[in-house]
Motif scaffolding. Structure first.
Motif, short mmCIF file in Angstrom:
data_model
loop_
_atom_site.label_atom_id
_atom_site.label_comp_id
_atom_site.label_asym_id
_atom_site.label_seq_id
_atom_site.Cartn_x
_atom_site.Cartn_y
_atom_site.Cartn_z
N ASN A 21 0.72 -1.42 -0.24
CA ASN A 21 -0.04 0.01 -0.31
C ASN A 21 0.81 1.16 0.19
O ASN A 21 2.06 0.98 0.08
CB ASN A 21 -0.91 -0.27 1.33
CG ASN A 21 -2.12 0.66 0.95
OD1 ASN A 21 -2.02 1.80 0.38
ND2 ASN A 21 -3.67 0.09 1.43
N ARG A 23 0.88 5.62 1.23
CA ARG A 23 0.41 6.90 1.19
C ARG A 23 0.91 8.25 1.41
O ARG A 23 2.29 8.15 0.31
CB ARG A 23 0.40 6.78 3.30
CG ARG A 23 -1.02 5.77 3.73
CD ARG A 23 -1.71 6.41 3.17
NE ARG A 23 -3.48 5.66 3.72
CZ ARG A 23 -3.68 4.59 3.27
NH1 ARG A 23 -3.46 4.08 2.15
NH2 ARG A 23 -4.81 3.95 4.50
N PRO A 93 -3.68 -6.07 7.72
CA PRO A 93 -4.50 -6.58 7.00
C PRO A 93 -5.80 -6.00 6.47
O PRO A 93 -6.13 -5.59 5.10
CB PRO A 93 -5.35 -8.34 7.86
CG PRO A 93 -5.56 -7.90 8.27
CD PRO A 93 -4.39 -6.42 9.11
N PHE A 94 -6.01 -4.46 6.94
CA PHE A 94 -7.33 -3.98 6.95
C PHE A 94 -6.92 -2.71 7.42
O PHE A 94 -8.20 -1.40 6.85
CB PHE A 94 -9.05 -4.11 7.95
CG PHE A 94 -9.08 -5.99 7.72
CD1 PHE A 94 -10.45 -5.66 6.31
CD2 PHE A 94 -9.48 -6.76 8.64
CE1 PHE A 94 -10.75 -7.47 6.52
CE2 PHE A 94 -9.87 -8.03 8.58
CZ PHE A 94 -10.81 -8.70 7.24
N ARG A 99 -8.98 5.42 7.53
CA ARG A 99 -9.24 4.54 5.92
C ARG A 99 -9.34 3.53 6.00
O ARG A 99 -9.63 3.07 5.06
CB ARG A 99 -8.66 5.29 5.50
CG ARG A 99 -7.60 6.60 4.81
CD ARG A 99 -9.74 7.51 4.45
NE ARG A 99 -10.13 7.02 3.26
CZ ARG A 99 -10.26 7.36 1.75
NH1 ARG A 99 -8.64 8.53 1.49
NH2 ARG A 99 -10.82 6.79 1.46
N CYS A 101 -10.52 -0.20 6.60
CA CYS A 101 -11.37 -0.78 5.57
C CYS A 101 -12.85 -0.97 5.80
O CYS A 101 -13.12 -1.48 7.70
CB CYS A 101 -10.95 -2.47 5.35
SG CYS A 101 -12.68 -3.35 4.61
C1 HEM Z 1 -10.48 -9.91 3.94
C2 HEM Z 1 -11.29 -9.20 3.30
C3 HEM Z 1 -10.97 -7.44 2.89
C4 HEM Z 1 -10.28 -6.95 2.94
C5 HEM Z 1 -8.16 -7.32 3.24
C6 HEM Z 1 -10.06 -5.74 3.07
C7 HEM Z 1 -8.93 -5.01 3.32
C8 HEM Z 1 -8.91 -3.17 3.02
C9 HEM Z 1 -8.17 -2.48 2.87
C10 HEM Z 1 -6.40 -2.75 3.04
C11 HEM Z 1 -8.60 -1.13 3.09
C12 HEM Z 1 -7.30 -0.10 2.97
C13 HEM Z 1 -6.82 0.50 1.87
C14 HEM Z 1 -6.68 1.66 1.63
O1 HEM Z 1 -6.70 2.75 2.51
O2 HEM Z 1 -5.09 1.74 1.29
C15 HEM Z 1 -9.86 -1.45 3.00
C16 HEM Z 1 -10.46 -0.28 2.20
C17 HEM Z 1 -11.50 -0.52 2.17
N1 HEM Z 1 -12.88 -1.02 1.77
FE1 HEM Z 1 -11.64 -3.17 2.42
N2 HEM Z 1 -11.27 -4.98 2.94
C18 HEM Z 1 -12.13 -6.81 2.62
C19 HEM Z 1 -13.82 -6.69 2.82
C20 HEM Z 1 -13.99 -5.31 2.54
C21 HEM Z 1 -16.07 -5.29 2.09
C22 HEM Z 1 -16.20 -7.45 2.27
C23 HEM Z 1 -16.50 -3.85 2.02
C24 HEM Z 1 -17.40 -3.82 1.54
C25 HEM Z 1 -18.65 -4.27 1.98
C26 HEM Z 1 -15.27 -3.20 1.83
C27 HEM Z 1 -15.59 -2.23 2.13
C28 HEM Z 1 -14.14 -1.35 1.49
C29 HEM Z 1 -14.19 -0.12 1.45
C30 HEM Z 1 -15.26 0.65 1.23
C31 HEM Z 1 -12.88 0.12 1.85
C32 HEM Z 1 -12.25 1.79 1.70
C33 HEM Z 1 -12.22 3.32 3.55
C34 HEM Z 1 -11.46 4.24 2.65
O3 HEM Z 1 -10.90 4.98 2.04
O4 HEM Z 1 -12.61 4.90 3.84
N3 HEM Z 1 -14.28 -4.50 2.44
N4 HEM Z 1 -9.79 -2.73 2.41
#
Ligand code: HEM
Length: 183
Positions: A21, A23, A93-94, A99, A101
């Motif tokens: 990733n 920033r 991981p999230f 920001r 997930c």
């Molecule tokens: C194993 C499953 C998932 C992983 C590992 C994951 C991982 C991530 C990561 C690392 C980010 C941050 C990205 C960044 O800011 O650089 C992110 C952002 C986000 N994810 Fe997930 N995600 C998963 C599943 C989901 C699901 C199921 C949803 C919706 C139902 C979701 C919705 C979002 C949204 C809306 C963002 C943007 C948040 C923001 O930037 O304010 N993700 N996710």
């Protein structure tokens, strides 16, 4: 279902879906030096900082000497309190912070539900090496790696923005007989 969550976490640790990733700083800032008494790091405005969650999740200084082993118990036993609890940012991981997930809890629910339903319907799942297309096998020189996990990898993890198995993950599954496993 603590162990199920530990299995999902351990999978996300060694194979994070978003393995790297970056920033970009809006304003100039400084970062503290981890070394006691070390100088702060100056980060100019508009500077991109890439970082590899994949590498961080495998660091022995952060996760202990068995960092390269797949062992879900590390999220349950004394290793949890030794490594992760005092230093929660070693597991991203999230991502974390503003920001993080938005779907994190939904993703845990979804993966848990999927795994439970899968395991109710199939009593055995094993890698089908014989069916694996050539391009999904690790390159032969990986076998020489003694430091990381490459030497024992049977599949070939790849990354675009997110991580996947090159050529697909080929498995043989044994259908569970009705009446088995409490179904
Ligand atoms: C194993 C499953 C998932 C992983 C590992 C994951 C991982 C991530 C990561 C690392 C980010 C941050 C990205 C960044 O800011 O650089 C992110 C952002 C986000 N994810 Fe997930 N995600 C998963 C599943 C989901 C699901 C199921 C949803 C919706 C139902 C979701 C919705 C979002 C949204 C809306 C963002 C943007 C948040 C923001 O930037 O304010 N993700 N996710």
């Amino acid at each position: 279902m603590k162990f199920l969550k530990a299995v999902i976490n351990e999978t996300l640790r060694l194979y994070p879906v978003v393995p790297f990733n970056l920033r970009t700083s809006k304003n100039a800032t400084t970062w503290p030096n981890k070394k006691p008494g070390g100088k702060s790091l100056f980060i100019p405005a508009n500077t991109r900082t890439p970082y590899a969650v994949f590498m961080m999740h495998r660091r022995k200084d952060l996760w202990g000497p068995d960092a390269l082993e797949f062992d879900p118990d590390r999220f349950l036993d004394e290793r949890l309190h030794k490594y992760l609890t005092p230093n929660p940012f070693i597991f991203l991981p999230f991502n974390a912070g503003p920001r993080i997930c938005l779907g994190q809890q939904f993703a845990y629910h979804e993966a848990s539900f999927f795994l439970v339903r899968l395991l109710q319907n199939f009593s055995a799942i094993s890698l089908a090496s014989d069916a694996q297309p050539l391009d999904s096998r690790p390159p032969p020189d990986w076998a020489e790696d003694k430091e990381g996990r490459k030497g024992r990898e049977k599949i070939r993890p790849r990354t675009h923005l997110t991580m996947y198995v090159q050529g697909g993950l080929w498995v043989t599954m044994q259908e569970a007989k009705l009446g088995e496993d409490g179904i």
